[in-house]
Design a protein around this motif. Sequence first.
Motif, mmCIF file in Angstrom:
data_model
loop_
_atom_site.group_PDB
_atom_site.id
_atom_site.type_symbol
_atom_site.label_atom_id
_atom_site.label_comp_id
_atom_site.label_asym_id
_atom_site.label_seq_id
_atom_site.Cartn_x
_atom_site.Cartn_y
_atom_site.Cartn_z
ATOM 1 N N ALA A 304 0.810 -1.215 0.000
ATOM 2 C CA ALA A 304 0.000 0.000 0.000
ATOM 3 C C ALA A 304 0.847 1.270 0.000
ATOM 4 O O ALA A 304 0.355 2.338 -0.355
ATOM 5 N N ASP A 305 2.107 1.165 0.384
ATOM 6 C CA ASP A 305 2.966 2.354 0.398
ATOM 7 C C ASP A 305 3.655 2.601 -0.930
ATOM 8 O O ASP A 305 3.944 3.743 -1.283
ATOM 9 N N SER A 306 3.936 1.526 -1.661
ATOM 10 C CA SER A 306 4.732 1.689 -2.878
ATOM 11 C C SER A 306 4.018 1.250 -4.150
ATOM 12 O O SER A 306 4.447 1.597 -5.251
ATOM 13 N N GLY A 307 2.960 0.470 -4.022
ATOM 14 C CA GLY A 307 2.304 -0.099 -5.194
ATOM 15 C C GLY A 307 3.037 -1.307 -5.757
ATOM 16 O O GLY A 307 2.660 -1.843 -6.792
ATOM 17 N N GLU A 308 4.074 -1.753 -5.059
ATOM 18 C CA GLU A 308 4.841 -2.905 -5.528
ATOM 19 C C GLU A 308 3.975 -4.170 -5.479
ATOM 20 O O GLU A 308 3.256 -4.395 -4.500
ATOM 21 N N LEU A 309 4.065 -4.967 -6.558
ATOM 22 C CA LEU A 309 3.297 -6.215 -6.604
ATOM 23 C C LEU A 309 3.927 -7.248 -5.682
ATOM 24 O O LEU A 309 5.111 -7.575 -5.808
ATOM 25 N N LYS A 310 3.148 -7.766 -4.756
ATOM 26 C CA LYS A 310 3.629 -8.796 -3.838
ATOM 27 C C LYS A 310 3.336 -10.190 -4.385
ATOM 28 O O LYS A 310 4.146 -11.096 -4.275
ATOM 29 N N TRP A 311 2.141 -10.378 -4.883
ATOM 30 C CA TRP A 311 1.798 -11.638 -5.541
ATOM 31 C C TRP A 311 0.554 -11.424 -6.402
ATOM 32 O O TRP A 311 -0.147 -10.419 -6.263
ATOM 33 N N TYR A 312 0.344 -12.381 -7.307
ATOM 34 C CA TYR A 312 -0.891 -12.360 -8.086
ATOM 35 C C TYR A 312 -1.391 -13.783 -8.255
ATOM 36 O O TYR A 312 -0.622 -14.743 -8.164
ATOM 37 N N PHE A 313 -2.673 -13.890 -8.511
ATOM 38 C CA PHE A 313 -3.286 -15.192 -8.789
ATOM 39 C C PHE A 313 -4.323 -14.977 -9.876
ATOM 40 O O PHE A 313 -5.199 -14.112 -9.753
ATOM 41 N N GLN A 314 -4.234 -15.773 -10.949
ATOM 42 C CA GLN A 314 -5.183 -15.594 -12.056
ATOM 43 C C GLN A 314 -6.331 -16.600 -11.942
ATOM 44 O O GLN A 314 -6.121 -17.814 -11.928
ATOM 45 N N HIS A 315 -7.547 -16.067 -11.899
ATOM 46 C CA HIS A 315 -8.743 -16.894 -11.705
ATOM 47 C C HIS A 315 -9.321 -17.403 -13.026
ATOM 48 O O HIS A 315 -10.013 -18.416 -13.047
ATOM 49 N N LEU A 316 -9.108 -16.661 -14.100
ATOM 50 C CA LEU A 316 -9.584 -17.113 -15.413
ATOM 51 C C LEU A 316 -8.576 -16.669 -16.468
ATOM 52 O O LEU A 316 -8.645 -15.548 -16.958
ATOM 53 N N PRO A 317 -7.625 -17.555 -16.801
ATOM 54 C CA PRO A 317 -6.690 -17.214 -17.873
ATOM 55 C C PRO A 317 -7.392 -17.293 -19.224
ATOM 56 O O PRO A 317 -8.441 -17.939 -19.362
ATOM 57 N N ARG A 318 -6.820 -16.603 -20.189
ATOM 58 C CA ARG A 318 -7.244 -16.778 -21.588
ATOM 59 C C ARG A 318 -8.749 -16.569 -21.758
ATOM 60 O O ARG A 318 -9.430 -17.364 -22.401
ATOM 61 N N ASP A 319 -9.249 -15.513 -21.182
ATOM 62 C CA ASP A 319 -10.686 -15.226 -21.258
ATOM 63 C C ASP A 319 -11.085 -14.934 -22.702
ATOM 64 O O ASP A 319 -10.472 -14.108 -23.370
ATOM 65 N N ASN A 320 -12.135 -15.593 -23.153
ATOM 66 C CA ASN A 320 -12.660 -15.374 -24.509
ATOM 67 C C ASN A 320 -14.112 -14.932 -24.503
ATOM 68 O O ASN A 320 -14.724 -14.851 -25.565
ATOM 69 N N TRP A 321 -14.681 -14.654 -23.320
ATOM 70 C CA TRP A 321 -16.141 -14.479 -23.236
ATOM 71 C C TRP A 321 -16.555 -13.236 -22.436
ATOM 72 O O TRP A 321 -17.697 -13.126 -22.033
ATOM 73 N N ASP A 322 -15.629 -12.347 -22.167
ATOM 74 C CA ASP A 322 -15.917 -11.170 -21.333
ATOM 75 C C ASP A 322 -16.430 -11.597 -19.959
ATOM 76 O O ASP A 322 -17.398 -11.054 -19.448
ATOM 77 N N LEU A 323 -15.758 -12.546 -19.365
ATOM 78 C CA LEU A 323 -16.162 -13.009 -18.031
ATOM 79 C C LEU A 323 -15.180 -12.444 -16.988
ATOM 80 O O LEU A 323 -14.341 -13.161 -16.433
ATOM 81 N N ASP A 324 -15.333 -11.159 -16.742
ATOM 82 C CA ASP A 324 -14.451 -10.446 -15.798
ATOM 83 C C ASP A 324 -14.304 -11.161 -14.458
ATOM 84 O O ASP A 324 -15.234 -11.821 -14.002
ATOM 85 N N SER A 325 -13.161 -10.902 -13.822
ATOM 86 C CA SER A 325 -12.981 -11.341 -12.429
ATOM 87 C C SER A 325 -12.533 -10.173 -11.544
ATOM 88 O O SER A 325 -11.511 -10.271 -10.857
ATOM 89 N N PRO A 326 -13.242 -9.071 -11.543
ATOM 90 C CA PRO A 326 -12.787 -7.906 -10.788
ATOM 91 C C PRO A 326 -13.505 -7.692 -9.449
ATOM 92 O O PRO A 326 -13.265 -6.687 -8.793
ATOM 93 N N PHE A 327 -14.334 -8.616 -9.034
ATOM 94 C CA PHE A 327 -15.256 -8.287 -7.938
ATOM 95 C C PHE A 327 -14.592 -8.329 -6.564
ATOM 96 O O PHE A 327 -13.404 -8.570 -6.453
ATOM 97 N N GLU A 328 -15.372 -8.094 -5.530
ATOM 98 C CA GLU A 328 -14.833 -7.820 -4.206
ATOM 99 C C GLU A 328 -13.943 -8.932 -3.674
ATOM 100 O O GLU A 328 -14.275 -10.115 -3.785
ATOM 101 N N ARG A 329 -12.794 -8.525 -3.133
ATOM 102 C CA ARG A 329 -11.879 -9.446 -2.447
ATOM 103 C C ARG A 329 -12.094 -9.273 -0.962
ATOM 104 O O ARG A 329 -11.908 -8.166 -0.427
ATOM 105 N N VAL A 330 -12.476 -10.349 -0.292
ATOM 106 C CA VAL A 330 -12.878 -10.306 1.109
ATOM 107 C C VAL A 330 -11.778 -10.953 1.953
ATOM 108 O O VAL A 330 -11.306 -12.042 1.623
ATOM 109 N N LEU A 331 -11.365 -10.257 3.008
ATOM 110 C CA LEU A 331 -10.281 -10.754 3.851
ATOM 111 C C LEU A 331 -10.873 -11.467 5.063
ATOM 112 O O LEU A 331 -11.631 -10.863 5.834
ATOM 113 N N VAL A 332 -10.521 -12.727 5.196
ATOM 114 C CA VAL A 332 -11.111 -13.558 6.249
ATOM 115 C C VAL A 332 -9.994 -14.105 7.139
ATOM 116 O O VAL A 332 -9.028 -14.690 6.637
ATOM 117 N N ASP A 333 -10.123 -13.906 8.437
ATOM 118 C CA ASP A 333 -9.220 -14.495 9.421
ATOM 119 C C ASP A 333 -9.981 -15.560 10.187
ATOM 120 O O ASP A 333 -11.091 -15.313 10.662
#
Lengths: 586, 272
Positions: A304-333
Amino acid sequence: MQFYLKPSILTLSAGLAFASPVFAQDDERVYSPVTDEMIMNPPAGDWLMWRGTIDNHGYSNLDTINKDTVADLELAWAWPMADVGLQQTTALEHDGIMFINTNNSIVQALDAKSGDLLWEYRHALAEVPKSWGYLNYQSRRQKNSIALYEDKVYLTTVDAKIVALEATTGKTVWETQAFDNSKGYSYTVGPLVVNGKVISAISGCSIAGTAGGCFIAAHDAETGEELWRFNTLDDPNNPAQGESWGDVPPENRWGGTPWAVGSYDPETNMTFWGVGMPAPYAELVRGSGDGDVLYTNSTLALDADSGELKWYFQHLPRDNWDLDSPFERVLVDQEVDGKKHKMVVSVPGKNGIAFALDRDTGEYLWSLETVYQNVVTKIDDDGKVHINEDLVSSAVGESHLACVSVSGGKLWQAGAYSPRTGSFYVPLTEACNTTTPIQTEFTAGNSTGSLKFGPRVLPEGIDQAGLVDAISVNPEQGTHAWQHRQRTIPTSSVIATAGGLVFGGDAGRYIKAWDDTTGEVLWSQRLNAPIGGSPSTFEVDGEQYLVVPTGYSAAASSAASMFPEVPLPSGAGNSIFVFKLPKSDG
Amino acid sequence: MIFRSLLALVFALNCVPARGQDAPQMYLDNTRKIQGDKIRVCVDDAAVGAPFDRAVAEEIGKALFLDVVFDQSPGGFPISGGGFLEELQIRMNKNCDLVMGMSLQTGNLYPDWVSPTRVYATVPYVLAVLDPRYETLADIPKEHFIGTALGSSGEWAFITAMGQRPEGQRWKRLPYADKSLMLRRLRDGQLSGMLLWQPMLQQLLAEEPGGGDVKIIAPDPIQVATVRVGGLVSSRDSFLRNQIDSAIDALIQDETIAALMDEFGFAGMPGG
């Protein structure tokens, strides 16, 4: 420090062209700054941001309205929104003042108890040339929320500005042109404000002029100065990202738009954002071959201080159908056998598949299907997602029936996590549509390549389009705690409360309260229009209030053919309805 | 009896099924315009063909004894085309009796609330190169990149043709929404050819001093793609559409369209 508001002083100090204070009574208000401590741990009676808290839970600790009392809810007041268009607002509340925003970047402050208008801010949008119709379109579908921080209200606008308003007057403190609106950038995502930073993400990344650049960015909350930006389409620090686009250089890439407010983990100072689809939608047209086209349809964890990417995970590679994956990320402990587990839980994409990831590393934990879908065939134990290559068009004009539809499955309507039950409640739609890569310039010679979508239809053998899925979450797996199925589709976000309730609404104009452990409908009320936006709840003077937005719903309209026996109103009716329990005699 | 029939007609025109609209109903003006002998014609002035489309509209107006009042049709949309039809519906409902300069391709995306007019011109896509050794597409090495106008009929033809050839016999392709960028990439050698609409190439070269070194070559072995240019009217206005079609027909017959194509430097042919 606290701010005392007197109407006479307010009238003088806010005598600006676009902020109009209106006080009907000679009262004196106290508005205390929303501190970082409050952002990290909000008072139970407040609703300070889109999902209430920085972990995007959509959960309230209030419990006066509960399983025993919910049937007694009655209307406290209602309010028409300041503008028409898609209803996607979330009402915020702090110190007895409600803040709402609507299309065309209008913000209003209301007395949360009485519904009286306190002030109104109308953003001065630059006149849009008639030939630039897309901005008009964007203005009517602005889905961004606002956020409260210190003594200000933060607004991201359709003309790609960030505006800080004085919370007590609506007066502009600062505004900054965060991105170049003339290239096509516009905000549809609201801000997350933490530790003096306004973190948000820009939209419009499928406009010709925005090729190669779609950004999550942080701005100084005091000055509006940009602190950092991260490009979802071009990451020179990660060669794998560029390689995933095949031969396509950054200047020929579009999409990658994050369009839900991110979440924040104060322990690691990481912020978590979802990213949408690539464009052009079909790989046949975009020229990326069988590449995964990173970071589209991914979760990004950024410092949050630098914008540096720490990690990523792709939920739908090679999308051909406009099936976005941008929705809410919920933090659960969750603590299991004395061990603390930190997760990101989400139904990130339109295809409705739920994911849990390790929050610190991005490691895949589990996934769970919800609605019927046919675009993902398999998810490996390490989280690698395999698409259904039979649904990839190899020729222009070749159609496939893709499930879910372009409008979901899941859409912007957010799910809620209840720490009380350990369940994640998600509003979903069963739907399919045909997708056909079509090359058609609408205006002769102009560039508007399109994937043609057929009408939304129910999957074979299913006649209940709507689903609220209660997903029981733990570090090992997700399971269906209960599923509520109904003919009409959910059209609002849902919230959960300590009163054991889940609130959400549908295209049939019903706001409903479900028992959070059984899924039984304990209360429902039919209102004037499809339920929209995100319900919220707050407390003033010991009374708990429930806010329900209603109005024009694109989701309801596009799905109407699936439940023709439930006619939609032709009027907009964009409003908020505020409910509370009857006051006890004692 | 006639009165009753008229009433039924008015009722039929104003009743819509209880279902969602493409654009929100509150943006759709339900009044019938009082405009006498005027016709409101919308043109996207950001489109390369706009001056030609305006000239054709003026001639249609003359043929129908109508004064043409110009307005803007919407533009600036994402490469996906998202939002265009909603804006077009609102604009046609409020401002436009006729929208000019539309691409009327087979299998087009237009919904049932618009009707296409007769095509008034058919204008080709062209393959432009810098290397003087190239006479046809076949002369360009297969490992080189060809730029295509994203979402265009020319790109469609190119993709389809490549799909019909064995691997190893296909040219590589990059899609461009910004044609000026595509020309820059042709000049810096990242592209060996670019496939775009002929009026667009003409405009690009007119804007660039010394553009004469760019030449058009035959796209062989792929076929020439064309855009069939016409207009759109509201589906409610079937009488108007018939009148406009008749006017276009007459303007093709008396070679008015051909003269305008010459004047504006458009390749192709009148009608389609």
